[in-house]
Design an enzyme around this catalytic site. Structure first.
Site, mmCIF file in Angstrom:
data_model
loop_
_atom_site.group_PDB
_atom_site.id
_atom_site.type_symbol
_atom_site.label_atom_id
_atom_site.label_comp_id
_atom_site.label_asym_id
_atom_site.label_seq_id
_atom_site.Cartn_x
_atom_site.Cartn_y
_atom_site.Cartn_z
ATOM 1 N N GLU A 1 129.490 -27.176 23.471
ATOM 2 C CA GLU A 1 128.151 -27.255 22.894
ATOM 3 C C GLU A 1 127.975 -28.690 22.416
ATOM 4 O OE1 GLU A 1 127.386 -24.007 20.108
ATOM 5 O OE2 GLU A 1 126.044 -25.360 19.025
ATOM 6 N N ASP B 1 122.140 -27.706 9.095
ATOM 7 C CA ASP B 1 123.503 -28.234 9.102
ATOM 8 C C ASP B 1 124.006 -28.569 7.710
ATOM 9 O OD1 ASP B 1 122.870 -29.417 12.280
ATOM 10 O OD2 ASP B 1 124.691 -28.329 11.743
HETATM 11 O O1 LIG Z 1 129.829 -25.862 12.111
HETATM 12 P P1 LIG Z 1 130.255 -24.414 12.177
HETATM 13 O O2 LIG Z 1 130.236 -23.741 10.793
HETATM 14 O O3 LIG Z 1 131.562 -24.259 12.920
HETATM 15 O O4 LIG Z 1 129.140 -23.646 13.032
HETATM 16 C C1 LIG Z 1 128.935 -23.945 14.456
HETATM 17 C C2 LIG Z 1 127.857 -24.949 14.494
HETATM 18 O O5 LIG Z 1 128.413 -26.184 14.126
HETATM 19 C C3 LIG Z 1 127.072 -25.206 15.793
HETATM 20 O O6 LIG Z 1 126.949 -24.092 16.599
HETATM 21 C C4 LIG Z 1 125.774 -25.713 15.257
HETATM 22 C C5 LIG Z 1 125.594 -27.023 14.845
HETATM 23 N N1 LIG Z 1 124.421 -27.127 14.164
HETATM 24 C C6 LIG Z 1 123.863 -25.863 14.075
HETATM 25 C C7 LIG Z 1 122.705 -25.431 13.420
HETATM 26 C C8 LIG Z 1 122.376 -24.063 13.465
HETATM 27 C C9 LIG Z 1 123.192 -23.149 14.185
HETATM 28 C C10 LIG Z 1 124.377 -23.588 14.849
HETATM 29 C C11 LIG Z 1 124.694 -24.932 14.748
#
Ligand SMILES: O=P(O)(O)OC[C@@H](O)[C@@H](O)c1c[nH]c2ccccc12
Length: 264
Positions: free
Chosen positions: A47, A58
């Site tokens: 991703e 975020d």
């Molecule tokens: O950072 P984490 O807690 O591992 O979660 C995944 C996330 O980083 C990625 O899928 C993502 C980055 N920014 C986001 C904003 C909303 C949903 C998902 C995301």
């Protein structure tokens, strides 16, 4: 879209490891080297976050990464270039992550067309209003890009059904409310969210938010089809950027440890 379907099919009883990194973090060349290392050391898909100045969903780790990338001049064309450069070396699915504002400013059709031309397979837009999602999903599908929607613990059954029906590729089950960021434990609630999704689609259901250790991955592997891990990677990349280790080495070891936990 076929790459995503084929990647899940190739897993057999193993689960998908889907890391997230920010394009251009800490700069283009290191970001390319880091992404290659992640894909080469066991990630099933990647991703790729297109950095944005107002990443409202975020936490501080990814916010800082977006800032590092933007401060080095990373723009949308550089993000498409990263997809293209990675596509020249891997056949694993590459999924773009963007907020809705930059997508609409650039033009959705243009964005999805350029993403597809670069070799991208899917897109995640966390802040798209529900009523706009079907149209964007259609525009994406017209360009061969899988629309990967998010469901949250607060989503009711009807909303999960609506979201699952517009999903392509897989459904992203958010483990907990709030913003992205490593968590000490993963809410047990998300298992019932995965089960609810599976009542409405045969697509894979993957869990993200807070996943940061092999134990988390083993736990989620018990009921979901894959895990998304972002902040735990991005923190390591940030640590390395401030001189605290070698990023490629750190993400390689981390990927190997998480992939082991994905194995049945
Ligand atoms: O950072 P984490 O807690 O591992 O979660 C995944 C996330 O980083 C990625 O899928 C993502 C980055 N920014 C986001 C904003 C909303 C949903 C998902 C995301």
């Amino acid at each position: 879209m076929e790459r995503i379907r084929d990647a899940f099919a190739a897993l057999g009883s193993n689960k998908a490891l889907i890391p997230f990194i920010v394009a251009g973090d800490p700069d283009y060349d290191q970001s390319f080297a880091i992404a290659r290392a992640i894909l080469a050391s066991g990630a099933d898909m990647l991703e790729i976050g297109f950095p944005y100045s107002d990443p409202l969903a975020d936490g501080p780790v990814i916010q800082a990464a977006a800032l590092r990338s933007l401060n080095r001049g990373c723009q949308l064309p550089d993000c498409f270039r990263l997809v293209r450069d990675l596509r020249s070396e891997t056949n694993k699915p590459l999924i773009a992550f963007t907020y809705v504002n930059p997508l609409m400013q650039y033009g959705a059709t243009r964005f999805f067309a350029e993403l597809a031309q670069a070799g991208g397979d899917g897109v995640i837009v966390p802040d798209v209003p529900l009523e706009e999602a079907p149209e964007l999903a259609r525009v994406a599908a017209d360009q061969g890009i899988a629309w990967i929607p998010l469901v949250a613990p607060t989503s009711g059954e009807e909303r999960i059904q609506a979201i699952a029906q517009q999903a392509r590729g897989f459904v992203y089950c958010v483990s907990s409310l709030g913003v992205t960021g490593e968590r000490s434990s993963i809410s047990t609630q998300v298992e019932s969210l995965v089960q609810a999704v599976k009542r409405h689609t045969s697509l894979p259901a993957c869990v993200g938010f807070g996943v940061s250790t092999p134990d988390h991955v083993r736990e989620i592997a018990g009921y979901a089809d894959g895990v998304i891990v972002g902040s735990a990677y991005v923190r390591r990349i940030g640590d390395a950027a401030s001189g605290d280790g070698d990023a490629v080495e750190m993400v390689t070891r981390f990927t190997e440890s998480l992939k082991d936990a994905c194995r049945a």
